[in-house]
Design a protein around this motif. Structure first.
Motif, PDB file in Angstrom:
ATOM      1  N   GLU A 218       0.827  -1.208   0.000  1.00 14.04           N
ATOM      2  CA  GLU A 218       0.000   0.000   0.000  1.00 14.04           C
ATOM      3  C   GLU A 218       0.862   1.259   0.000  1.00 14.04           C
ATOM      4  N   GLU A 219       1.917   1.254   0.812  1.00 12.68           N
ATOM      5  CA  GLU A 219       2.792   2.436   0.884  1.00 12.68           C
ATOM      6  C   GLU A 219       3.606   2.589  -0.397  1.00 12.68           C
ATOM      7  N   LYS A 220       4.045   1.469  -0.947  1.00 16.77           N
ATOM      8  CA  LYS A 220       4.789   1.515  -2.201  1.00 16.77           C
ATOM      9  C   LYS A 220       3.897   2.047  -3.331  1.00 16.77           C
ATOM     10  N   LYS A 222       1.503   4.125  -2.939  1.00 21.02           N
ATOM     11  CA  LYS A 222       1.367   5.558  -2.668  1.00 21.02           C
ATOM     12  C   LYS A 222       2.544   6.326  -3.270  1.00 21.02           C
ATOM     13  N   ARG A 225       2.169   6.480  -7.041  1.00 15.76           N
ATOM     14  CA  ARG A 225       1.175   7.487  -7.457  1.00 15.76           C
ATOM     15  C   ARG A 225       1.783   8.879  -7.424  1.00 15.76           C
ATOM     16  N   ARG A 226       2.582   9.184  -6.406  1.00 13.30           N
ATOM     17  CA  ARG A 226       3.221  10.503  -6.325  1.00 13.30           C
ATOM     18  C   ARG A 226       4.203  10.703  -7.481  1.00 13.30           C
ATOM     19  N   ARG A 229       2.186  11.280 -10.637  1.00 12.46           N
ATOM     20  CA  ARG A 229       1.568  12.606 -10.596  1.00 12.46           C
ATOM     21  C   ARG A 229       2.599  13.670 -10.971  1.00 12.46           C
TER      22      ARG A 229
END
Length: 257
Positions: A218-220, A222, A225-226, A229
């Motif tokens: 989940e953190e990876k 995240k 996604r950054r 973006r």
């Protein structure tokens, strides 16, 4: 560290060696002259590529005509090297205990690796493996953070680094202070860039960082996604099929005492 491999390296580099190979830059052509003139990497010389990873730098050494023995402790990385360079001896080993005879090598090179195992024990072992008059070469591709979007990548990942050894911290220099084994590292610097799709040279590159690769899914996700973006929104990256990720290649020659 002795024979121990830092957890971030042991686990992070075992996660996805193929992404590591895609996301990491090659080395500038100008390095060939440095290898020959400063280290003595020439046709007929025997070079040990210590911490060889997937073999990116091994290929650069072979291009200079050297006979190369690769030493790599992480199974997944070594398997990737063996698949891509089947003619190279790829041995299981760590910097503190290499499976090599004494005075067997003209040159030992550590590319993207020395900060993981920098220590007096390791320098003593490298000294043992080198012939009198031999050289130790240390090489890193370092992100050029004078470029704003590259600096932003660093801001994204730095909170996760913990106690992982990093080149920029400079701790790798300490074993050379008053070392009986090697002179102080003599620096050279080269301009470099990794050209490819943003997914390869930015996303794969950052996700292959050891302490990012070991994050919980989940953190990876995240972090990914950054990164995407940033690619989508930054004017230097948005809409570009290919980008040039800027690096400096920092190279150090250390003479054996």
């Amino acid at each position: 560290m002795g024979n121990e491999i830092h957890q971030a390296a042991r686990e992070g580099y075992a996660v996805d060696a193929k992404s590591y190979a895609r996301g990491r830059p090659e080395y500038p052509a100008e390095l060939a002259g440095w290898l020959a003139d400063e280290l003595g990497v020439l046709p007929g010389s025997h070079v040990v590529d210590l911490g060889a990873g997937t073999g990116k730098f091994t290929k650069r050494l072979l291009a200079n005509g050297a006979t190369v023995t690769a030493v790599e402790p992480v199974d997944a990385m070594r398997a990737e090297l063996a698949a891509g360079l089947p003619g190279v001896a790829a041995l299981v080993g760590a910097a503190a205990s290499m499976p090599l005879q004494t005075a067997i090598a003209d040159v030992v090179v550590c590319a993207q690796a020395f900060h993981w195992f920098a220590g007096e024990v390791e320098l003593k072992e490298i000294h043992r493996v080198l012939r009198p008059g031999g050289r130790l070469g240390l090489v890193w591709n370092v992100r050029d953070e004078s470029v704003d979007w590259v600096a932003e990548l660093t801001r994204i990942i730095t909170p996760y680094e913990g106690d992982a050894p990093r080149f920029y911290k400079g701790d790798w220099r300490r074993p050379f202070d008053a070392s009986p084994y090697f002179d102080l590292p003599a620096p050279s610097s080269f301009v470099n860039a990794h050209v490819g799709t943003p997914e390869e040279v930015i996303v794969d590159r950052i996700l292959s960082v050891s302490f990012i690769a070991t994050l919980e899914p989940e953190e990876k996700a995240k972090v990914a996604r950054r990164l995407r973006r940033l690619v989508a929104e930054h004017p230097a990256l948005s809409g570009h099929e290919t980008v040039a990720f800027p690096y400096r290649t920092e190279a150090y020659c250390c003479s054996r005492r």
